[in-house]
Design an enzyme around this catalytic site. Sequence first.
Site, PDB file in Angstrom:
ATOM      1  N   GLN A  98      59.525  31.629 -11.451  1.00 53.85           N
ATOM      2  CA  GLN A  98      59.749  31.780 -12.891  1.00 53.85           C
ATOM      3  C   GLN A  98      59.168  33.106 -13.381  1.00 53.85           C
ATOM      4  O   GLN A  98      57.967  33.369 -13.193  1.00 53.85           O
ATOM      5  CB  GLN A  98      59.118  30.631 -13.682  1.00 53.85           C
ATOM      6  CG  GLN A  98      59.543  30.717 -15.158  1.00 53.85           C
ATOM      7  CD  GLN A  98      58.854  29.723 -16.073  1.00 53.85           C
ATOM      8  OE1 GLN A  98      57.633  29.665 -16.103  1.00 53.85           O
ATOM      9  NE2 GLN A  98      59.617  28.968 -16.837  1.00 53.85           N
ATOM     10  N   TYR A 179      57.533  32.230 -25.710  1.00 55.40           N
ATOM     11  CA  TYR A 179      57.189  33.491 -25.024  1.00 55.40           C
ATOM     12  C   TYR A 179      58.207  34.580 -25.379  1.00 55.40           C
ATOM     13  O   TYR A 179      59.080  34.365 -26.231  1.00 55.40           O
ATOM     14  CB  TYR A 179      57.046  33.250 -23.521  1.00 55.40           C
ATOM     15  CG  TYR A 179      55.923  32.264 -23.252  1.00 55.40           C
ATOM     16  CD1 TYR A 179      54.608  32.613 -23.549  1.00 55.40           C
ATOM     17  CD2 TYR A 179      56.177  30.984 -22.811  1.00 55.40           C
ATOM     18  CE1 TYR A 179      53.572  31.703 -23.375  1.00 55.40           C
ATOM     19  CE2 TYR A 179      55.144  30.059 -22.629  1.00 55.40           C
ATOM     20  CZ  TYR A 179      53.843  30.434 -22.912  1.00 55.40           C
ATOM     21  OH  TYR A 179      52.825  29.532 -22.753  1.00 55.40           O
ATOM     22  N   ARG A 226      65.364  29.449 -18.548  1.00 54.57           N
ATOM     23  CA  ARG A 226      64.857  28.240 -19.215  1.00 54.57           C
ATOM     24  C   ARG A 226      64.874  28.462 -20.732  1.00 54.57           C
ATOM     25  O   ARG A 226      64.435  29.515 -21.216  1.00 54.57           O
ATOM     26  CB  ARG A 226      63.420  27.949 -18.759  1.00 54.57           C
ATOM     27  CG  ARG A 226      62.915  26.600 -19.240  1.00 54.57           C
ATOM     28  CD  ARG A 226      61.539  26.259 -18.696  1.00 54.57           C
ATOM     29  NE  ARG A 226      61.437  24.818 -18.513  1.00 54.57           N
ATOM     30  CZ  ARG A 226      60.305  24.140 -18.517  1.00 54.57           C
ATOM     31  NH1 ARG A 226      59.140  24.745 -18.674  1.00 54.57           N
ATOM     32  NH2 ARG A 226      60.301  22.837 -18.357  1.00 54.57           N
ATOM     33  N   GLY A 310      57.114  17.694 -14.584  1.00 56.11           N
ATOM     34  CA  GLY A 310      55.959  18.566 -14.498  1.00 56.11           C
ATOM     35  C   GLY A 310      54.739  17.842 -13.958  1.00 56.11           C
ATOM     36  O   GLY A 310      54.504  17.781 -12.740  1.00 56.11           O
TER      37      GLY A 310
HETATM   38  C1  LIG Z   1      49.520  22.700 -16.462  1.00 59.29           C
HETATM   39  C2  LIG Z   1      50.835  23.056 -17.072  1.00 59.29           C
HETATM   40  C3  LIG Z   1      51.291  24.363 -17.000  1.00 59.29           C
HETATM   41  C4  LIG Z   1      52.551  24.712 -17.507  1.00 59.29           C
HETATM   42  N1  LIG Z   1      53.014  25.992 -17.346  1.00 59.29           N
HETATM   43  C5  LIG Z   1      54.303  26.298 -17.643  1.00 59.29           C
HETATM   44  C6  LIG Z   1      54.862  27.545 -17.269  1.00 59.29           C
HETATM   45  O1  LIG Z   1      54.217  28.414 -16.649  1.00 59.29           O
HETATM   46  N2  LIG Z   1      56.150  27.780 -17.596  1.00 59.29           N
HETATM   47  C7  LIG Z   1      56.924  26.851 -18.268  1.00 59.29           C
HETATM   48  O2  LIG Z   1      58.097  27.107 -18.527  1.00 59.29           O
HETATM   49  N3  LIG Z   1      56.409  25.651 -18.620  1.00 59.29           N
HETATM   50  C8  LIG Z   1      55.145  25.347 -18.294  1.00 59.29           C
HETATM   51  N4  LIG Z   1      54.647  24.090 -18.559  1.00 59.29           N
HETATM   52  C9  LIG Z   1      55.531  23.068 -19.153  1.00 59.29           C
HETATM   53  C10 LIG Z   1      56.186  22.210 -18.058  1.00 59.29           C
HETATM   54  O3  LIG Z   1      57.122  22.957 -17.312  1.00 59.29           O
HETATM   55  C11 LIG Z   1      56.897  20.987 -18.653  1.00 59.29           C
HETATM   56  O4  LIG Z   1      57.848  21.437 -19.561  1.00 59.29           O
HETATM   57  C12 LIG Z   1      55.917  20.041 -19.353  1.00 59.29           C
HETATM   58  O5  LIG Z   1      54.812  19.740 -18.529  1.00 59.29           O
HETATM   59  C13 LIG Z   1      56.595  18.730 -19.788  1.00 59.29           C
HETATM   60  O6  LIG Z   1      57.132  18.027 -18.693  1.00 59.29           O
HETATM   61  P1  LIG Z   1      56.356  16.787 -18.000  1.00 59.29           P
HETATM   62  O7  LIG Z   1      56.071  15.778 -19.071  1.00 59.29           O
HETATM   63  O8  LIG Z   1      57.291  16.279 -16.950  1.00 59.29           O
HETATM   64  O9  LIG Z   1      55.071  17.321 -17.433  1.00 59.29           O
HETATM   65  C14 LIG Z   1      53.370  23.726 -18.113  1.00 59.29           C
HETATM   66  C15 LIG Z   1      52.894  22.415 -18.211  1.00 59.29           C
HETATM   67  C16 LIG Z   1      51.658  22.065 -17.677  1.00 59.29           C
HETATM   68  C17 LIG Z   1      51.200  20.640 -17.754  1.00 59.29           C
END
Ligand SMILES: Cc1cc2nc3c(=O)[nH]c(=O)nc-3n(C[C@H](O)[C@H](O)[C@H](O)COP(=O)(O)O)c2cc1C
Length: 355
Positions: A98, A179, A226, A310
């Site tokens: 990414q 972002y 994304r 995630g």
């Molecule tokens: C620790 C952490 C770091 C994340 N870093 C990013 C990232 O670098 N880029 C991004 O697009 N989303 C990032 N997210 C968002 C996740 O991609 C995802 O959208 C979010 O966790 C919700 O999905 P989930 O409920 O399945 O975890 C991050 C989420 C978490 C928990």
Amino acid sequence: MTDIWSPFTLGGITLPHRLAMAPMTRSRAKPDGTPGDLAPEYYAQRASLGLLISKGTQPSEDGQGYLATPGIYTDEHVAGWRKVTDAVHAADGRLFIQLMHVGRRSHPDNTPHHNQPVAPSAIASGKAMFTMSGMQPVPQPRALQKEEIQQTIADFAYAAKRAIEAGADGVEIHGANGYLVHQFLAPDSNHRTDEYGGTMERRARFAIDVVRAVVDAVGPQKTAIRLSPGVATGGIAEGQDNDELYRYLAVKLGKMGLAYIHVLYTRTDLFLEDMRRSFGGPLILNRPGRSREQIGADVAEGLADIEALGVMALANPDLVRRLKTGATLNDPKPALFYAGGGAEGYTDYPVIDAA
Ligand SMILES: Cc1cc2nc3c(=O)[nH]c(=O)nc-3n(C[C@H](O)[C@H](O)[C@H](O)COP(=O)(O)O)c2cc1C
């Protein structure tokens, strides 16, 4: 009804099933932005997910915002990522890197050059950022000059090339979550009066130019983006007012033949279907906070081709096996999501046999 465990082909690669690991920043890179020594193991452990999307990775020094995030623009970065992609491929997995440029959501303490953050317009997000000295408010950014916009687009294309050179199966441009790309899309963070601001076509131009430059650099099949239509985050509160822009963008992206669009969706309305129709290609869907019981429903209903998870993937290296066998899931340890450096909360989540 499509089964979540059925194969799917995207970007010329056949995935064994329709679950992906969502991108997650883990703040464990080396000081020069090379992925940390445990990154190959972390991703290889999770390779049974059909597609891994890496932690947000900056395409340039300006692009960094968080502490200890990796880059993909120097020879050292490429060598570090090569170790990750080799480990993932040896474990039969696939990885898209990414490309995340945070724009105004940066703190100078976290970047190598310590410069003032850049953005479409000189409007602060009003948010705080974790630094070596704890949480600090992010400073007001300065507006990118027109030539700098062209350089930033070129930086994305260069980083994409380096990612492919490092063995990645493709790149996902981060156009979501407040972002840089999202800052151009949203009217509350983009007050420009040149061809990159104002009307929806102009606010969408930066995203389209970045995608086109990346497509020219590595080909459409290795390019993805994304998006998070209507998600209020990072000082952006576009609501549903920006739907027309996302529809327009989806049509434009659809014509480019991308590997996929990855939609982070928190809404309950039907705009997602509109996006899917407008784009016409593979769609990965991430709905934050899905329960185990909900997994597979969006694919079954034809709303998405792939579902991205995630936190569940972060906490369960063998998530696929657990879901298939009905085994209980590990509890995530949020205090260690970003905690610098170590294996704890990163590569030490147990697999079923050891759990
Ligand atoms: C620790 C952490 C770091 C994340 N870093 C990013 C990232 O670098 N880029 C991004 O697009 N989303 C990032 N997210 C968002 C996740 O991609 C995802 O959208 C979010 O966790 C919700 O999905 P989930 O409920 O399945 O975890 C991050 C989420 C978490 C928990």
